[in-house]
Scaffold this active site. Structure first.
Site, mmCIF file in Angstrom:
data_model
loop_
_atom_site.group_PDB
_atom_site.id
_atom_site.type_symbol
_atom_site.label_atom_id
_atom_site.label_comp_id
_atom_site.label_asym_id
_atom_site.label_seq_id
_atom_site.Cartn_x
_atom_site.Cartn_y
_atom_site.Cartn_z
ATOM 1 N N LYS A 1 87.060 -29.469 15.476
ATOM 2 C CA LYS A 1 87.160 -30.933 15.422
ATOM 3 C C LYS A 1 85.805 -31.580 15.694
ATOM 4 C CE LYS A 1 90.042 -32.981 18.462
ATOM 5 N NZ LYS A 1 89.415 -34.053 19.233
ATOM 6 N N ARG B 1 81.140 -34.601 13.321
ATOM 7 C CA ARG B 1 79.683 -34.736 13.190
ATOM 8 C C ARG B 1 79.229 -34.508 11.752
ATOM 9 N NH1 ARG B 1 81.129 -33.585 18.312
ATOM 10 N NH2 ARG B 1 79.726 -34.059 20.060
ATOM 11 N N ARG C 1 91.181 -45.913 27.171
ATOM 12 C CA ARG C 1 90.170 -44.960 27.653
ATOM 13 C C ARG C 1 88.828 -45.644 27.938
ATOM 14 N NH1 ARG C 1 90.394 -39.649 24.110
ATOM 15 N NH2 ARG C 1 89.033 -38.934 25.812
ATOM 16 N N SER D 1 79.223 -35.151 29.704
ATOM 17 C CA SER D 1 79.978 -35.571 28.524
ATOM 18 C C SER D 1 79.149 -35.430 27.258
ATOM 19 C CB SER D 1 80.429 -37.024 28.685
ATOM 20 O OG SER D 1 80.873 -37.504 27.433
ATOM 21 N N GLN E 1 80.153 -36.390 24.433
ATOM 22 C CA GLN E 1 80.337 -37.604 23.633
ATOM 23 C C GLN E 1 79.285 -38.642 24.008
ATOM 24 O OE1 GLN E 1 84.449 -38.729 24.221
ATOM 25 N NE2 GLN E 1 85.175 -37.131 22.831
ATOM 26 N N ASP F 1 88.558 -28.904 27.133
ATOM 27 C CA ASP F 1 89.751 -29.236 26.333
ATOM 28 C C ASP F 1 90.854 -28.189 26.443
ATOM 29 O OD1 ASP F 1 88.606 -31.566 25.454
ATOM 30 O OD2 ASP F 1 87.821 -30.702 23.608
ATOM 31 N N LYS G 1 91.209 -38.145 29.571
ATOM 32 C CA LYS G 1 91.315 -37.629 28.196
ATOM 33 C C LYS G 1 92.425 -38.394 27.465
ATOM 34 C CE LYS G 1 88.016 -34.654 28.409
ATOM 35 N NZ LYS G 1 86.814 -34.887 27.607
ATOM 36 N N ARG H 1 95.361 -35.659 31.932
ATOM 37 C CA ARG H 1 95.865 -34.292 31.695
ATOM 38 C C ARG H 1 96.249 -33.567 32.975
ATOM 39 N NH1 ARG H 1 92.077 -32.638 26.483
ATOM 40 N NH2 ARG H 1 93.474 -33.668 25.012
ATOM 41 N N ARG I 1 97.188 -31.945 23.036
ATOM 42 C CA ARG I 1 97.008 -30.658 23.724
ATOM 43 C C ARG I 1 98.102 -30.412 24.772
ATOM 44 N NH1 ARG I 1 92.553 -29.071 21.120
ATOM 45 N NH2 ARG I 1 90.880 -30.596 20.879
HETATM 46 C C1 S3P Z 1 83.911 -33.762 22.425
HETATM 47 C C2 S3P Z 1 83.526 -33.748 23.728
HETATM 48 C C3 S3P Z 1 84.442 -33.600 24.865
HETATM 49 C C4 S3P Z 1 85.807 -33.115 24.427
HETATM 50 C C5 S3P Z 1 86.295 -33.821 23.191
HETATM 51 C C6 S3P Z 1 85.335 -33.622 22.045
HETATM 52 C C7 S3P Z 1 82.898 -33.920 21.372
HETATM 53 O O1 S3P Z 1 84.610 -34.860 25.473
HETATM 54 O O2 S3P Z 1 86.732 -33.275 25.463
HETATM 55 O O3 S3P Z 1 87.568 -33.322 22.814
HETATM 56 O O4 S3P Z 1 83.205 -33.626 20.204
HETATM 57 O O5 S3P Z 1 81.783 -34.320 21.695
HETATM 58 P P1 S3P Z 1 83.572 -35.361 26.617
HETATM 59 O O6 S3P Z 1 82.262 -35.295 26.013
HETATM 60 O O7 S3P Z 1 83.982 -36.742 26.957
HETATM 61 O O8 S3P Z 1 83.774 -34.420 27.737
#
Ligand code: S3P
Length: 749
Positions: free
Chosen positions: A334, A339, A435, A480, A482, A628, A655, A659, A700
Site C-alpha cells: 500500500k 507513492r 485523525r 512517522s 507519513q 501496522d 491509527k 488499535r 486491520r
Molecule cells: C505509512 C506509514 C505508517 C503506517 C501507514 C502507512 C506510510 O504511518 O502506519 O499504514 O505509507 O508512510 P505513520 O507514518 O503515521 O506511522
C-alpha cells in the site's frame, strides 16, 4: 441517511394505488405477496386496466376514482400516487378535497420539485401526512402487464420529506418500501432533482435523441440492420414510455437544461478534437471516462469500494478451526502504491507501475491525481500507466479531494499540495476525519505554507496555494513515515535543502522511490535530506506484495499446529520487518528464500510454520518496524503461553481506530485477559472463545479477528468489515484458500 430494511412488517389497513403503471402495479403485487396490507386497492380511469389487474392478481379490489373511496379511508391507510408526473397535481387536488389528514399519502414521481410545488399550491402548505418519494426502479416496459413483485429489490427509494412531515407517516412509507426489498434514503428535493437530472433523465434524452437521429437518416433500415451491441446497450431506454418522459422533461426543466448544456459543451469539444485530429484530447476524455465507468461500475455492483458510502455493512462470520496451509501472493504494498502514483504524476514522462494495490486507499490517491488533471491509465490487473505532468504541471481540482479512509493519502498529499499555485481542500471518511493532522500542518506552516484544519486539528485540510516555501531542518517529534514523507515532498518545492531527522527508523519508501525517479536524497544516520527545485524522471515500478497484508497469514501459520504457509514476492524492506522479528522471537519458524532486489526494494518468498508460541516483552526498537502489524500480532500473543507486553506504541491509538483499545475490547470479548495501557497492551495467552467483535471501521482489526477464528472454540462474528477493501480487496478469497472457514454477510444499515 439510509435505513436498513425494517424487519417489522408495516401495519397497513388499505393500500390504495392510484395509477396502475409499472411502478404502481409492481408495488401492489409486491405488497400482496408480502401481506403488507389487509386490502390492496387499485384505482385507474380505465376499466380494462382494472379488470386486467384483478385478473393478474395485482390488486384485491378495483375502484374507478379516489373520490368514491375517500370517505372509507382513515389512519393506517396509505395512498400511493402512481400516475405520470404531470397528472400528479390532479390527484393531489382530490386528496385535498376528500381525504382526512389521518391518511398517509406518498407519490412515486421522478421529479420532486414539481410535486411539492403542486402540493403547496393546492394545500397552501405541506401537510403532515404527505411524504414525497421516488423509487429508482423501472424498466423500458410499462403498464399493468409488466407488474413485477421483485422490481424494487435492492433498488433505492429516495424520500424527500419536508421538516414538518409527521414521523408516523414517514415511518409507514419508509417501512412499505423496505418491506418490498428497497433501500430507503432521504435527501432534499433540490438535491434529488439535480442528481436525477444527471443520472436518469439525461441518459433517457440522449437515447431518445440518438435513435431519433438515426431513424431520420437516409435509408435507416440499413443502419438499424447493422446496429449491434453498442447501439443496443446504449438505446434500450429509448423504448420507454413517451408520456412519462415528456412529463419529466417539462417538470424538471432547470436541472435538465443545466446538465444538457454541459453535455452539449462536451460534445462540441469532442467534435472539435475529432475535426482537428487532436489525439491527446481524445485519449484524455476516453481514458477518464472509461476509468470513471469502471470505478462507478464497481460501486454499482458493490464489488469493491464498499466503504460506508454503499450503506451496506459487511460482517465476517468465521467458524472455529481450519488449516493454515498453502501458498499465497497477497496484494501490492500500500505504501509503495500510493507513492508510485504521487511521484509518477510529478515526474516528466510516462511511468508504468505493476503490482499496484487496487484497494480503496491507493485508489483514493489515484483519483486525487486524476482530479488534478493527470492522465492515469488503469488499474488493470495491477498495471497503471501514469502520464506524468512534471513538478509544476498539476491543475486545480474543481472540488475537494476525497481521501476516503487513507491517512497516507492525506498526509503525503498535504506536503505536495502546500507547494502548488492553487488552493485545495482534502476531506475523508468518518475515521479519517477524526485523525490528527497537526503533525503535518505544524512543520508545513513553519515552511511558510498556509493550512487550516478543524479546531481539533483534524480534516478537512484547507491548503492555500501560491506560497513560496522555505526549507527546514525538521526534528520529527514522533516516528512517522507519513510526516517524514510529507515534509520531504514539500521540500521538493522549497528553495534549498530540507531535512527530516527521525527519532527511530521509519519506512523509507519515499526516499528510495525518489531516488528511483532520479532525485538525489541523502540519508545519513537518522536524517534524510533533499534539495528543492530538481526534476523527477519517469521510470518503471514493480510493487512487491505488502508485508502488512502477508502478516495476517504469517500469524495464521504461527498459531495453527501443523501449518505451513508460503508467501510469494513479499517486500522485506528493513524498515518493515518487525513482524518477522517479533514472531521469530515468540517461537514461529520463518525462513526467507529467493531474496532479490526489485526496483530498489528488497523482496523475498517467505515460508512460515507453526512453532509453540511464548509470550515476550516486545522490544521497543521493533515498534516502528511493525507498526501496522500489531493487531494481528496481538492474536499471536493471545495464543502464546505466558504474557506478552507491548510498550512505546502510543501511535497505535491514532491509527484508523484506536488499535490498542479496539483489540483489547475484542480480545476480552473472546475470553482473553488483555489490558490496555497508555502506550501499549498486556496480553496473557489463553484459549480464544467465540463472540461478536467490532472492527471500528478499521481494516486491520477486522482481518486480525478473522484470523483468530483458526484457534477459537466458537464462531466469531466480526462486525463492520467494509474497510478491508482499503488494503486487501480479496482477503476473503485468500483466507479461504489457506483453510479459514469464513463467510460474508451483507446488511443494509
Ligand atoms: C505509512 C506509514 C505508517 C503506517 C501507514 C502507512 C506510510 O504511518 O502506519 O499504514 O505509507 O508512510 P505513520 O507514518 O503515521 O506511522
Amino acid at each position: 441517511m439510509s435505513s436498513k430494511a425494517q424487519n417489522s412488517v408495516p401495519e397497513i389497513n388499505r393500500l390504495v394505488i392510484v395509477g396502475l403503471g409499472l411502478i404502481g402495479s409492481s408495488l401492489a403485487i409486491a405488497a400482496r405477496e408480502q401481506g403488507l396490507a389487509k386490502t390492496v386497492i387499485g384505482i385507474s380511469r380505465r376499466t380494462s386496466t382494472l379488470e386486467l389487474a384483478l385478473e393478474l392478481g395485482v390488486i384485491d379490489r378495483a375502484c374507478e376514482s379516489l373520490e368514491s373511496l375517500a370517505s372509507e379511508l382513515d389512519f393506517g391507510d396509505l395512498v400511493v400516487i402512481g400516475v405520470p408526473t404531470l397528472s400528479v397535481p390532479s390527484v393531489i387536488a382530490v386528496c385535498h378535497d376528500f381525504l382526512s389528514d389521518r391518511v398517509t399519502i406518498t407519490d412515486v414521481a421522478s421529479v420532486k420539485g414539481s410535486v411539492v410545488k403542486a402540493v403547496l399550491d393546492i394545500y397552501g402548505n405541506l401537510p403532515v401526512q404527505f411524504v414525497p418519494g421516488h423509487p429508482i426502479a423501472g424498466s423500458e416496459k410499462s403498464g399493468v402487464e409488466a407488474a413485477n413483485s421483485q422490481l424494487f429489490k435492492d433498488h433505492r427509494v429516495i424520500l424527500t420529506p419536508h421538516n414538518t412531515a409527521d414521523c408516523e407517516h414517514l415511518k409507514l412509507v419508509s417501512a412499505v418500501w423496505s418491506s418490498v426489498g428497497a433501500v430507503v434514503s432521504t435527501m432534499s428535493v433540490d438535491e434529488h432533482d439535480s442528481i436525477l437530472a444527471a443520472t436518469s433523465h439525461l441518459p433517457h434524452f440522449l437515447a431518445y435523441s440518438l435513435v431519433d437521429t438515426l431513424a431520420s437518416v437516409g435509408d435507416n433500415r440499413e443502419i438499424f440492420r447493422y446496429a449491434a451491441g453498442g447501439f443496443r446497450d446504449f438505446t434500450r431506454i429509448a423504448a420507454s414510455d413517451p408520456v412519462m418522459w415528456r412529463d419529466i422533461a417539462l417538470a424538471n426543466r432547470e436541472p435538465i437544461l443545466s446538465i444538457l448544456d454541459q453535455v452539449m459543451n462536451n460534445f462540441q469539444m469532442l467534435r472539435g478534437a475529432i475535426d482537428k485530429g487532436d489525439q491527446d484530447y481524445l485519449m484524455d476524455v476516453f481514458t477518464r471516462a472509461r476509468d470513471a465507468r469502471n470505478h462507478f461500475g464497481k460501486l454499482l455492483e458493490n464489488k469493491t469500494l464498499q466503504g460506508p458510502m454503499t450503506e451496506k455493512t459487511i460482517n465476517y462470520r468465521i467458524s472455529p478451526g481450519g488449516d493454515a496451509r498453502g501458498s499465497v501472493r497477497v496484494p501490492g504494498d500500500k505504501s509503495m502504491s500510493h507513492r508510485s502514483i504521487m511521484i509518477g504524476s510529478l515526474a516528466n514522462g510516462m511511468t508504468e507501475v505493476t503490482g499496484f494495490l487496487e484497494g480503496e486507499d491507493s485508489l483514493a490517491t489515484l483519483q486525487a491525481f486524476r482530479d488534478m488533471g493527470v492522465l492515469i491509465e488503469g488499474p488493470d490487473h495491477g498495471r497503471v500507466v501514469i502520464h506524468g505532468v512534471g513538478l509544476h504541471g498539476l491543475k486545480a481540482p474543481v472540488k475537494p479531494l476525497y481521501m476516503g479512509n487513507s491517512g497516507t493519502s492525506i498526509r503525503l498529499l498535504s506536503g505536495l499540495l502546500a507547494g502548488q499555485t492553487f488552493d485545495t481542500e482534502l476531506t475523508g471518511d468518518i475515521s479519517l476525519s477524526g485523525r490528527p493532522m497537526d503533525r503535518v500542518a505544524d512543520p508545513l506552516r513553519s515552511m511558510g505554507a498556509i493550512i487550516d484544519t478543524s479546531a481539533a486539528g483534524t480534516p478537512p485540510l484547507k491548503i492555500t496555494g501560491g506560497q513560496s516555501l522555505n526549507p527546514i531542518d525538521y526534528l520529527m517529534p514522533m516516528a512517522s513515515a507519513q510526516v517524514k514523507s510529507c515534509v520531504l515532498f514539500a521540500g521538493l518545492y522549497a528553495k534549498g535543502d530540507t531535512s527530516v531527522t527521525e527519532p527511530a527508523p521509519t519506512r523509507d519508501h519515499t526516499e528510495r522511490m525518489l531516488r528511483g525517479f532520479g532525485y538525489t536524497v541523502d540519508v545519513s544516520e537518522s536524517t534524510a535530506k533533499l534539495t528543492g527545485g530538481g526534476d523527477l524522471s519517469a521510470t518503471r515500478i514493480d510493487v512487491p506484495a505488502d508485508i502488512s497484508s502477508a502478516a495476517f497469514f504469517m500469524v495464521a501459520a504461527a498459531i495453527t499446529p501443523g501449518s505451513e504457509i508460503n508467501l510469494q514476492h513479499v517486500g522485506i524492506n528493513p524498515t518493515r520487518v518487525g513482524v518477522i522479528n517479533i514472531l521469530r522471537q515468540m517461537g514461529t519458524h520463518i525462513s526467507l528464500s529467493n531474496q532479490r532486489e526489485v526496483g530498489g526494494e528488497p523482496v523475498a518468498d517467505i515460508k512460515v510454520e507453526y512453532g509453540k508460541l511464548k509470550g515476550i516483552d516486545i522490544p521497543t526498537d521493533q515498534v516502528p518496524l511493525a507498526i501496522d502489524e500489531f493487531p494481528v500480532l496481538f492474536i499471536a500473543a493471545a495464543c502464546a503461553e505466558g504474557t506478552t507486553t507491548l510498550t512505546g506504541a502510543e501511535e497505535l491509538r491514532v491509527k484508523e481506530s484506536d488499535r490498542i483499545q479496539s483489540m483489547a475490547d475484542g480480545l476480552v470479548t473472546l475470553d482473553i485477559d488483555a489490558r490496555s495501557t497508555a502506550d501499549g497492551i498486556v496480553i496473557v495467552g489463553g484459549q480464544l472463545g467465540g463472540g461478536h467483535v467490532r472492527s471500528h471501521h478499521d481494516h486491520r482489526i477486522a482481518m486480525a479477528f478473522a484470523i483468530a477464528g483458526l484457534r477459537a472454540t466458537d464462531e466469531i462474528v466480526v462486525e463492520g468489515c467494509n474497510n478491508v477493501a482499503t488494503s486487501f480487496p480479496n482477503f476473503i478469497d485468500a483466507a479461504s484458500a489457506i483453510g479459514l472457514d469464513i463467510s460474508v454477510e451483507t446488511n443494509h444499515d
